[in-house]
Design a protein around this motif. Sequence first.
Motif: not given
Length: 292
Positions: A144-145, A190-195
Amino acid sequence: MSTGAPRPTIGAVVLTMNDRPDDFPKAMSSLLAQEDIDLDIVVVGNGCHPAQVPDGVRTITLPENVGIPQGRNVGAENVKGDFVFFFDNDAVLPTRDALARLAAELQRDPHLAYVQPRIADSDTGVTLRRWVPRLRAADATRPGTVTVMAEGVVMVRRSIFELAGGWPGSFFLFHEGIDLSWRLWDHGYTGLYKPEIIVHHPATNPARHATFYRLNARNRVWVARRNLPACLIPLNLATWILLTLWRVRQPAALRASLDGFREGLRSDPRYRAPMSWRTVWRLTRAGRPPIF
């Protein structure tokens, strides 16, 4: 990997102090193995001439250790690419498509400033809490963001990185990711986390650095003084003090933290550009009010 988007151009920045002779070659090998991208790599020797560098990879020698943020700034100025990938020299990309997948996210969303993969220990698979770029970090697999970043393994859109002024070079070490992230958000991105994209990294303790507690505290104060509206600075710092008193039990560590806090108040943070109240609201809506 084929997404229909143009082949991404990526500049990769790796810092070294020649102190990881076993890890560094593995990191470089995994970086050079990346596919479906145009990759330009520079290794910055922070106070040293880089050793163990593969053939064809450019190097920069800094005569003294200028700190991690400024070393990365130097590297970013000397690589080509629409995106810049900052890569710790003890990390490993376990798949050949990691960078292409990160870049695809930036190509897909023009309002995205940075994207961070999930960092996990190569032996245990554990993702440390400090590697998850949000307050509620119990589930490291939730995407998510996000409003902050783990600085050691992250891909940033070059144009907005330069517009925001790059890393805060005066920090030397710790919290430069919060400072940069807030400035990127203040420019409307914005930033995004892609686990699902995983990078391996040893689960080391940042407190191993002799100056950890002092710099950690000083830079937290600088982050607030540099970026927050004036009325939010006391709230941010009061929250930090309360959390520090609760978490830090060793007298020597607590003294060093309070020394760093005083240093942050008395010294010049070398920058002051308060974020807009719109950014405060956007950060709050994204799950991290900037008083934490």
